[in-house]
Design a protein around this motif. Structure first.
Motif, short mmCIF file in Angstrom:
data_model
loop_
_atom_site.label_atom_id
_atom_site.label_comp_id
_atom_site.label_asym_id
_atom_site.label_seq_id
_atom_site.Cartn_x
_atom_site.Cartn_y
_atom_site.Cartn_z
N ALA A 205 1.02 -1.17 -0.37
CA ALA A 205 0.60 -0.30 -0.09
C ALA A 205 0.99 1.68 -0.14
N LEU A 206 2.51 0.82 0.71
CA LEU A 206 2.49 2.54 1.01
C LEU A 206 3.60 1.98 -0.47
N LYS A 207 4.62 1.13 -0.61
CA LYS A 207 5.73 1.24 -1.63
C LYS A 207 4.96 0.94 -2.83
N GLY A 208 3.92 0.09 -3.45
CA GLY A 208 3.35 -0.30 -4.96
C GLY A 208 3.38 1.41 -5.31
N ALA A 209 2.62 0.82 -6.54
CA ALA A 209 2.50 2.22 -7.26
C ALA A 209 1.52 2.62 -6.48
N GLY A 210 1.64 4.11 -7.24
CA GLY A 210 0.73 5.00 -6.26
C GLY A 210 0.74 4.54 -4.89
N THR A 211 -0.25 5.23 -3.73
CA THR A 211 -0.45 4.76 -2.38
C THR A 211 -1.97 4.45 -2.27
N ASP A 212 -2.17 3.30 -2.15
CA ASP A 212 -3.54 2.31 -1.54
C ASP A 212 -3.81 3.23 0.02
N GLU A 213 -4.49 4.40 0.08
CA GLU A 213 -4.85 4.65 1.45
C GLU A 213 -5.99 3.61 2.22
N GLY A 214 -7.42 3.17 1.20
CA GLY A 214 -7.60 2.24 1.44
C GLY A 214 -7.40 0.62 2.68
N CYS A 215 -6.54 0.85 2.12
CA CYS A 215 -6.20 -0.54 2.78
C CYS A 215 -4.84 0.07 3.87
N LEU A 216 -4.19 0.74 3.80
CA LEU A 216 -3.86 1.75 5.03
C LEU A 216 -5.12 1.68 6.34
N ILE A 217 -5.56 2.45 5.47
CA ILE A 217 -6.91 2.44 6.64
C ILE A 217 -8.04 1.46 7.48
N GLU A 218 -7.93 1.02 6.47
CA GLU A 218 -8.85 -0.89 6.71
C GLU A 218 -7.97 -1.72 8.10
N ILE A 219 -6.17 -1.67 7.78
CA ILE A 219 -5.88 -2.39 8.79
C ILE A 219 -5.52 -1.72 10.06
N LEU A 220 -4.67 -0.34 9.58
CA LEU A 220 -4.71 0.20 10.99
C LEU A 220 -5.51 0.34 11.79
N ALA A 221 -7.29 0.47 11.54
CA ALA A 221 -8.17 0.72 11.74
C ALA A 221 -9.28 -0.14 12.97
N SER A 222 -8.63 -1.55 12.26
CA SER A 222 -9.78 -2.38 12.61
C SER A 222 -8.80 -3.77 13.15
N ARG A 223 -7.35 -3.85 13.39
CA ARG A 223 -6.67 -4.06 13.77
C ARG A 223 -6.38 -3.68 15.87
N THR A 224 -6.23 -5.45 16.15
CA THR A 224 -5.95 -4.63 18.19
C THR A 224 -4.63 -4.21 18.35
N ASN A 225 -4.29 -3.82 20.14
CA ASN A 225 -3.30 -3.32 19.38
C ASN A 225 -1.83 -4.18 19.46
N ALA A 226 -2.18 -5.27 20.21
CA ALA A 226 -0.86 -6.81 20.06
C ALA A 226 -0.74 -6.71 18.86
N GLU A 227 -2.05 -6.50 17.53
CA GLU A 227 -2.28 -6.88 16.59
C GLU A 227 -0.63 -5.96 15.63
N ILE A 228 -1.24 -4.93 16.31
CA ILE A 228 -0.05 -3.97 15.77
C ILE A 228 0.97 -3.65 15.90
N GLN A 229 1.63 -4.03 17.30
CA GLN A 229 2.71 -3.98 17.72
C GLN A 229 3.32 -5.39 17.07
N HIS A 230 2.84 -6.25 17.03
CA HIS A 230 3.51 -7.21 16.41
C HIS A 230 3.80 -6.72 14.74
N ILE A 231 2.79 -6.40 14.19
CA ILE A 231 2.79 -5.87 12.48
C ILE A 231 4.08 -4.64 12.96
N ASN A 232 4.10 -4.03 13.12
CA ASN A 232 5.45 -2.94 13.59
C ASN A 232 6.29 -3.67 13.73
N GLU A 233 7.63 -4.91 14.55
CA GLU A 233 8.01 -5.26 14.80
C GLU A 233 8.45 -6.29 13.62
#
Length: 304
Positions: free
Chosen positions: A85-113
């Motif tokens: 979503a960030l590095k492909g051709a153009g930014t896929d804002e919908g994907c960024l919003i969907e994942i970051l708005a719907s995952r739990t804190n623990a999931e986000i921490q794991h994603i970051n790591e």
């Protein structure tokens, strides 16, 4: 469940002339994500080949994307999608919003790591370099994975927050987006549901209506997604699926991502919400919108 049997079945489906796509669908959709990981390892140890490489060389298009998605551990799938979503051709804002708005804190921490391990840069840095203004700030806030996950509702604070949102939006000329962000992205779910009830009384309209009239573009989409996920996550995903298929053309990226990432989480609830919201089953929608092996595998994930 025998990882060795499943590994052999997959090899057989791909060996020789032509590929037995039905056998691949059958084998992979009856397993859960951790079983598929075991098959991946067993395939390499008993057959001496890489299963992902074999699948990629035999399959193509959207069907391949679904199958590779199923073979990817849950957190890594989110990581890959965010990166795309960030590095492909153009930014896929919908994907960024969907994942970051719907995952739990623990999931986000794991994603970051895992994001940092995989790509050498942090998710936050990539968000900052690829997005701008208030939308960027909302994504950075969500990517911190620091929402209060308690269930305590402070009635006085709920009144104050609702008033604060009202004064930051409907009541003033121009909008104080920071107030919206700091309340919507940090407070706990139970508290915010109470805030939304109070807000309706004060403003005489729903918080989503205010967001729509006060914001626009990606920022509006992001804050609406946050509110929808807090209220009813399966309904949020049902809407994502509906929008990916309705009208001309299909938004395959969204369709595949939601079907793969939610298939073992809340697909039954998503199906129920979809039917309630649109009067048609998710199954019939997929059937009418997709074709071939792509359709077959999505229907299996939908649960027929």
């Amino acid at each position: 469940f025998s990882a060795e049997q499943e590994a052999q079945a997959l090899r057989k489906a791909m060996k020789g002339l032509g590929t037995d796509e039905d056998a691949i669908i059958e084998t992979l959709t009856k397993l859960n994500v951790s079983q598929r990981q075991q098959v991946l390892i067993t395939y390499k140890s008993t057959i001496g080949r890489d299963l992902i490489d074999d699948l990629k060389s035999e399959l193509s298009g959207n069907f391949e994307r679904v199958i590779i998605g199923l073979m990817t551990p849950t957190i890594m799938y989110d990581v890959h999608e965010l990166r795309r979503a960030l590095k492909g051709a153009g930014t896929d804002e919908g994907c960024l919003i969907e994942i970051l708005a719907s995952r739990t804190n623990a999931e986000i921490q794991h994603i970051n790591e895992n994001y940092k391990l995989q790509y050498g840069s942090t998710l936050e840095d990539d968000i900052v370099s690829d997005t701008s203004s208030m939308f960027r700030r909302v994504l950075v806030s969500l990517a911190t994975g620091n929402r209060d996950e308690g269930t305590f509702v402070d009635e006085a604070l709920a009144q104050q927050d609702a008033q604060c949102l009202y004064e930051a939006g409907e009541k003033k000329w121009g909008t104080d987006e920071v107030q919206f962000m700091s309340i919507l992205c940090t407070r706990n779910r139970c508290h915010l549901l109470r805030v939304f009830d109070v807000y309706r009384v004060i403003a005489n309209k729903d918080i989503t209506e205010s967001i729509k009239s006060e914001m626009s573009g990606d920022l509006e989409d992001a804050l609406l997604a946050v509110v929808k996920c807090l209220r009813n996550k399966p309904a949020y995903f049902a809407e994502r699926l509906y929008k990916s298929m309705k009208g001309l053309g299909t938004d395959d990226s969204t369709l595949i991502r939601v079907m793969v990432s939610r298939s073992e989480v809340d697909m039954l609830y998503i199906r129920r919400e979809f039917l309630a919201m649109y009067g048609k089953s998710l199954h019939s929608f997929i059937k009418g919108d997709c074709s071939g092996d792509y359709r077959k595998v999505l229907l299996r994930l939908c649960g027929g």
